[in-house]
Design a protein around this motif. Structure first.
Motif, PDB file in Angstrom:
ATOM      1  N   UNK A  65       0.844  -1.215   0.000  1.00 29.36           N
ATOM      2  CA  UNK A  65       0.000   0.000   0.000  1.00 29.36           C
ATOM      3  C   UNK A  65       0.873   1.256   0.000  1.00 29.36           C
ATOM      4  N   UNK A  66       1.913   1.240   0.859  1.00 30.04           N
ATOM      5  CA  UNK A  66       2.777   2.421   0.962  1.00 30.04           C
ATOM      6  C   UNK A  66       3.554   2.621  -0.345  1.00 30.04           C
ATOM      7  N   UNK A  67       4.048   1.501  -0.904  1.00 29.33           N
ATOM      8  CA  UNK A  67       4.804   1.590  -2.161  1.00 29.33           C
ATOM      9  C   UNK A  67       3.949   2.158  -3.281  1.00 29.33           C
ATOM     10  N   UNK A  68       2.673   1.738  -3.332  1.00 33.38           N
ATOM     11  CA  UNK A  68       1.767   2.239  -4.366  1.00 33.38           C
ATOM     12  C   UNK A  68       1.548   3.740  -4.192  1.00 33.38           C
ATOM     13  N   UNK A  69       1.354   4.144  -2.939  1.00 34.61           N
ATOM     14  CA  UNK A  69       1.115   5.569  -2.677  1.00 34.61           C
ATOM     15  C   UNK A  69       2.334   6.402  -3.085  1.00 34.61           C
ATOM     16  N   UNK A  70       3.545   5.926  -2.745  1.00 34.56           N
ATOM     17  CA  UNK A  70       4.771   6.689  -3.065  1.00 34.56           C
ATOM     18  C   UNK A  70       4.976   6.732  -4.574  1.00 34.56           C
ATOM     19  N   UNK A  71       4.831   5.585  -5.239  1.00 34.10           N
ATOM     20  CA  UNK A  71       4.999   5.596  -6.694  1.00 34.10           C
ATOM     21  C   UNK A  71       3.946   6.512  -7.332  1.00 34.10           C
ATOM     22  N   UNK A  72       2.725   6.472  -6.777  1.00 35.16           N
ATOM     23  CA  UNK A  72       1.628   7.265  -7.335  1.00 35.16           C
ATOM     24  C   UNK A  72       1.931   8.762  -7.328  1.00 35.16           C
ATOM     25  N   UNK A 129       5.257  10.412 -16.781  1.00 30.97           N
ATOM     26  CA  UNK A 129       4.810   9.282 -15.964  1.00 30.97           C
ATOM     27  C   UNK A 129       3.292   9.210 -16.016  1.00 30.97           C
ATOM     28  N   UNK A 130       2.773   8.027 -16.391  1.00 31.29           N
ATOM     29  CA  UNK A 130       1.325   7.909 -16.584  1.00 31.29           C
ATOM     30  C   UNK A 130       0.651   6.959 -15.600  1.00 31.29           C
ATOM     31  N   UNK A 131       1.404   6.033 -15.068  1.00 37.10           N
ATOM     32  CA  UNK A 131       0.774   5.067 -14.164  1.00 37.10           C
ATOM     33  C   UNK A 131       1.746   4.569 -13.127  1.00 37.10           C
ATOM     34  N   UNK A 132       1.189   3.968 -12.072  1.00 35.22           N
ATOM     35  CA  UNK A 132       2.047   3.473 -10.991  1.00 35.22           C
ATOM     36  C   UNK A 132       1.489   2.177 -10.436  1.00 35.22           C
ATOM     37  N   UNK A 133       2.398   1.309 -10.015  1.00 32.95           N
ATOM     38  CA  UNK A 133       2.022   0.155  -9.200  1.00 32.95           C
ATOM     39  C   UNK A 133       2.843   0.284  -7.918  1.00 32.95           C
ATOM     40  N   UNK A 134       2.740  -0.733  -7.073  1.00 32.25           N
ATOM     41  CA  UNK A 134       3.531  -0.686  -5.834  1.00 32.25           C
ATOM     42  C   UNK A 134       5.011  -0.844  -6.127  1.00 32.25           C
ATOM     43  N   UNK A 135       5.340  -1.292  -7.329  1.00 34.02           N
ATOM     44  CA  UNK A 135       6.739  -1.648  -7.600  1.00 34.02           C
ATOM     45  C   UNK A 135       7.385  -0.852  -8.725  1.00 34.02           C
ATOM     46  N   UNK A 136       6.612  -0.029  -9.434  1.00 30.92           N
ATOM     47  CA  UNK A 136       7.226   0.700 -10.532  1.00 30.92           C
ATOM     48  C   UNK A 136       6.261   1.657 -11.209  1.00 30.92           C
TER      49      UNK A 136
END
Ligand code: SF4
Length: 482
Positions: free
Chosen positions: A407-414, A463-470
């Motif tokens: 969840x945190x990774x997704x938020x940061x990448x987002x 940048x157009x999209x994000x996941x928790x990992x990239x």
């Protein structure tokens, strides 16, 4: 060494062929770097490397001791080679690295066909150690018994002099700036197997970095167990000598980053792994000032509970950890952090675990590496603390940390979506046809469509999209957003 080869017509050919080396590397990037150094040493002695273990005259295993299963994997590989050694008694089998340093002679006892065991600071001597195995065999008329060589001495002078070595490692190079660790985290085996800290001189490191760049590297990862303690073991300068940015004028990682910023052709400087205790304002300023330094730092917190940090002897409290991160973020506001976590360390209560979740969420680590506690023999924790968290509780806490990390990774990448970033293009994608993969200056993996010729260059992307990992992106022409 001269070997006789048989031609396809069956007649013996007397031209000598280069002996062949095959290295199998387990574990961390530092091992990968050491394997390359070892290969370089052998190449200087006239060896060629081979991808095919069955074609090798010397097989070396560069081993890891961090987890038990890593050691067992090595033994299982060694077991596979037993038959090869029976068929080809001239084969030399060596084990180097952390496991070699940790259990030494036990390797000969468990795998009688191993010829050589060499510790973590012996890689520079490996070709000579292999020669010793061969000489001993010759003296004994080829008999295998009594020809084993054990070399575990922790040399202080681990020479790295690669000018004459061939290197074709591609766009990315690892550069070990220091070896060993002077801390004593109670769960960790590193100080025992890698020894005390030994920093290399800045001039030597810059020279090595230039050497990598002259051979095509554009990204260099500076490696150390506590890479930001670089220089702490050096003597302070004498009056009249140049002063560094470290304690009492010692050289520091900040000095090295400034020097590498000036290396022409180098695009990115990456750091692995930092320790919170050695975060300084000088380091934060170097990251701010040097455009080549990535805004991504792995600084393991390990736990969010002061009681557990004390039991781990990490040398900081959560409060101090946060203050150190504040020093970094005040100079580099868009910094991304990564952390390691241990779930279920000795004595960890539900409240301690909750504190780890709270710290992970509060600091917003973009990447998290989570491990269940696994006692390693000979460590302080294994010998003096009680591994009292039941396995199912460890598993559950591990799962909870993983879920939160996602969840945190997704938020940061987002947070990066909508921005324009410069991405260093590392490779073509092996998943998407026509796709490329690179990293933003924040160290975030980014995929986008583009021509293969962009590999090795810096591409500007939206940048157009994000996941928790990239991140996913498309090529852009507008100016980057900070
Ligand atoms: S800082 Fe601690 S965990 Fe890291 S290598 Fe040193 S002793 Fe091990």
């Amino acid at each position: 060494m001269t070997l006789t080869r048989t031609t396809s017509k069956g007649s013996p050919e007397s031209a000598p062929r280069a002996p062949k080396l095959h290295v199998v590397t387990f574990g961390c990037q530092m091992n990968k770097y050491d394997s390359l150094l070892a290969e370089g040493r052998f190449k200087r002695q006239g060896y060629a490397t081979t991808e095919d273990m069955g074609d090798a005259d010397v097989v070396l295993f560069n081993t890891c001791s961090v987890r038990e299963h890593a050691e067992e994997r090595t033994f299982s590989w060694l077991g596979e080679l037993k038959r090869a050694k029976e068929k080809n008694p001239g084969l030399v089998i060596g084990v180097m690295g952390c496991m070699a340093q940790r259990i030494g002679e036990e390797i000969f006892a468990r795998a009688g066909h191993v010829d050589l065991v060499a510790g973590t600071r012996q890689f520079a001597n490996l070709p000579q150690l292999v020669d010793r195995v061969r000489e001993a065999r010759e003296k004994r008329g080829g008999a295998d018994k009594g020809t084993r060589v054990l070399a575990l001495e922790m040399n202080d002078a681990v020479a790295v002099d690669r000018d004459d070595e061939p290197w074709d490692g591609g766009l990315h190079a690892y550069l070990t700036v220091m070896r060993g660790c002077d801390l004593n985290c109670t769960y960790c085996i590193v100080p025992a197997v890698r020894g005390r800290v030994l920093s290399y001189g800045i001039d030597k490191l810059v020279h090595e970095a230039e050497w990598f760049v002259s051979r095509g590297a554009k990204v260099i990862t500076l490696l150390g167990q506590t890479v930001n303690s670089y220089g702490e073991d050096c003597a302070p300068p004498l009056p009249g000598e140049a002063r560094g940015r470290g304690r009492q004028g010692r050289p520091s990682l900040a000095d090295l980053i400034y020097r590498l910023q000036d290396v022409r052709g180098l695009e990115r400087i990456r750091l692995i792994t930092l320790h919170p205790s050695y975060v300084t304002e000088a380091l934060a300023e170097a990251l701010r000032d040097c455009s080549k330094a990535e805004r991504y730092l792995p600084i393991p917190a390990q736990s969010g509970s002061d009681a557990i940090l004390r039991a781990m002897k990490r040398g900081y409290t959560t409060d101090l950890y946060k203050k150190r991160m504040e020093i970094l973020r005040s100079r580099v506001p868009d910094l991304e952090l990564a952390s390691d976590w241990i779930a279920g360390f000795c004595g960890e209560t539900d409240a301690d675990h909750a504190a780890s979740e709270a710290l992970m969420a509060e600091q917003g680590f973009v990447t998290n590496y989570i491990f269940k506690y696994d006692p390693r023999p000979t460590t302080h924790a294994a010998e003096h603390l009680t591994d009292d968290v039941p396995e199912d509780v460890k598993k559950e806490r591990n799962q909870r940390l993983l879920a939160l990390a996602e969840r945190v990774g997704l938020e940061r990448h987002g947070r990066h979506v909508g921005s324009v970033r410069d991405v260093f293009v590392e490779s073509v994608s092996d998943r998407t046809e026509g796709g490329l993969v690179g990293r933003t200056q924040h160290g975030l993996m980014t995929s986008f469509r583009g021509a293969p010729e962009l590999v090795g260059t810096v591409a500007r992307v939206q940048i157009e999209g994000a996941t928790a990992f990239g991140l996913s992106a498309s090529l852009a022409t507008s100016a980057p957003t900070c």
